[in-house]
Design a protein around this motif. Structure first.
Motif, mmCIF file in Angstrom:
data_model
loop_
_atom_site.group_PDB
_atom_site.id
_atom_site.type_symbol
_atom_site.label_atom_id
_atom_site.label_comp_id
_atom_site.label_asym_id
_atom_site.label_seq_id
_atom_site.Cartn_x
_atom_site.Cartn_y
_atom_site.Cartn_z
ATOM 1 N N CYS A 154 -44.416 30.733 15.427
ATOM 2 C CA CYS A 154 -43.618 31.467 14.236
ATOM 3 C C CYS A 154 -43.213 30.616 13.280
ATOM 4 C CB CYS A 154 -42.705 32.546 14.905
ATOM 5 S SG CYS A 154 -43.357 34.070 15.418
ATOM 6 N N PHE A 155 -42.798 29.535 13.728
ATOM 7 C CA PHE A 155 -42.321 28.274 12.663
ATOM 8 C C PHE A 155 -43.351 27.915 12.018
ATOM 9 C CE2 PHE A 155 -40.725 23.939 11.974
ATOM 10 C CZ PHE A 155 -39.749 24.364 11.035
ATOM 11 N N ILE A 156 -44.491 27.831 12.532
ATOM 12 C CA ILE A 156 -45.854 27.092 11.720
ATOM 13 C C ILE A 156 -46.424 28.131 10.658
ATOM 14 C CG2 ILE A 156 -46.053 25.104 13.124
ATOM 15 C CD1 ILE A 156 -48.601 26.668 14.466
ATOM 16 N N ILE A 157 -46.235 29.499 10.802
ATOM 17 C CA ILE A 157 -46.653 30.332 9.973
ATOM 18 C C ILE A 157 -46.181 29.956 8.595
ATOM 19 C CG2 ILE A 157 -47.015 32.687 9.113
ATOM 20 C CD1 ILE A 157 -46.560 33.502 12.242
ATOM 21 N N ILE A 189 -46.381 33.934 3.759
ATOM 22 C CA ILE A 189 -47.078 35.028 4.716
ATOM 23 C C ILE A 189 -45.645 36.064 4.514
ATOM 24 C CG2 ILE A 189 -47.599 36.005 6.841
ATOM 25 C CD1 ILE A 189 -49.962 34.574 5.482
ATOM 26 N N PHE A 190 -44.616 35.270 4.762
ATOM 27 C CA PHE A 190 -43.419 36.220 5.067
ATOM 28 C C PHE A 190 -42.814 36.548 3.568
ATOM 29 C CE2 PHE A 190 -43.426 33.718 8.679
ATOM 30 C CZ PHE A 190 -43.504 34.800 9.707
ATOM 31 N N LEU A 191 -43.262 36.152 2.486
ATOM 32 C CA LEU A 191 -42.842 36.415 1.120
ATOM 33 C C LEU A 191 -43.525 37.875 0.825
ATOM 34 C CD1 LEU A 191 -42.725 32.768 -0.664
ATOM 35 C CD2 LEU A 191 -40.967 34.405 -0.039
ATOM 36 N N LYS A 192 -44.379 38.052 1.437
ATOM 37 C CA LYS A 192 -45.381 39.575 1.097
ATOM 38 C C LYS A 192 -44.379 40.505 1.609
ATOM 39 C CE LYS A 192 -49.761 37.095 1.564
ATOM 40 N NZ LYS A 192 -50.895 37.169 2.111
ATOM 41 N N SER A 200 -45.627 45.883 5.631
ATOM 42 C CA SER A 200 -45.002 46.953 6.045
ATOM 43 C C SER A 200 -44.136 47.134 7.055
ATOM 44 C CB SER A 200 -45.816 48.203 6.408
ATOM 45 O OG SER A 200 -47.022 47.882 7.240
ATOM 46 N N ILE A 201 -44.645 46.166 8.301
ATOM 47 C CA ILE A 201 -43.601 45.864 9.486
ATOM 48 C C ILE A 201 -42.400 45.327 9.276
ATOM 49 C CG2 ILE A 201 -45.799 45.632 10.945
ATOM 50 C CD1 ILE A 201 -45.176 42.637 11.027
ATOM 51 N N PHE A 202 -42.256 44.736 8.020
ATOM 52 C CA PHE A 202 -40.623 44.305 7.887
ATOM 53 C C PHE A 202 -40.016 45.171 6.791
ATOM 54 C CE2 PHE A 202 -43.377 40.454 8.808
ATOM 55 C CZ PHE A 202 -42.531 40.092 10.045
ATOM 56 N N SER A 242 -34.757 35.629 2.874
ATOM 57 C CA SER A 242 -35.317 37.016 2.951
ATOM 58 C C SER A 242 -36.663 36.967 3.991
ATOM 59 C CB SER A 242 -35.639 38.055 1.773
ATOM 60 O OG SER A 242 -36.275 39.015 2.257
ATOM 61 N N ALA A 243 -37.442 35.915 3.480
ATOM 62 C CA ALA A 243 -38.694 35.712 4.117
ATOM 63 C C ALA A 243 -38.238 34.898 5.671
ATOM 64 C CB ALA A 243 -39.424 34.720 3.307
#
Length: 154
Positions: A23-26, A30-33, A36-38, A91-92
């Motif tokens: 998860c750290f290397i993602i 990707i997390f700035l988008k 819907s799951i988040f 947030s990300a």
């Protein structure tokens, strides 16, 4: 029995490390988008469910943050500035942490492969109780962050 306990501890350690690392290397983008799951539901924001049901404010500062273990990770204990970029990064990172803790729960069912059924269920309970508090904190914090973002002129 002692050997089984040692095996379980080692396997959990490896799972925690592996899943956290993956998860750290993602990439952060990707997390700035707005996936819907988040998404924090209107119900979560409006009712502040996490505080009302779980009294998050009382205990959230007492749980470990990944940055205490991995120096290069983002410290989510304190928001370092009110700049929109810092807030979005925060947030990300809550999304990354939430994903990590969700992914740490399902492997608990693998423990039924080498444990008696009762010990398999203990491992499932461990996975739930060791990860759900972190998920709650991430969702609680992200709800607060989203309220801040809505107040900031972007």
């Amino acid at each position: 029995m002692i050997l089984l306990i040692i095996i379980n501890i080692v396997v959990w350690g490896l799972l925690h490390f592996l899943i956290s690392y993956l998860c750290f290397i993602i990439p952060l983008h990707i997390f700035l988008k707005d996936l819907s799951i988040f998404k924090i539901s209107r119900f979560e924001k409006k009712t502040q469910i996490w505080q009302r049901i779980f009294l998050v404010k009382r205990w959230k500062d007492h749980i470990l943050d990944g940055s205490m273990i991995v120096n290069k990770s983002f410290d989510k204990r304190v928001l370092k500035g009110k700049n929109i970029n810092v807030i979005m990064h925060f947030s990300a990172e809550t999304k990354r942490a939430e994903l990590t803790h969700w992914l740490l729960i399902p492997p608990a069912f693998l423990f039924f492969l080498w444990n008696p059924v009762w010990a398999g269920w203990i491992n499932v309970l461990y996975a739930v109780f060791a990860n759900v508090p972190f998920i709650i904190v991430q969702r609680y914090n992200r709800g607060r962050i989203e309220r801040m973002i809505s107040r900031v002129d972007v």
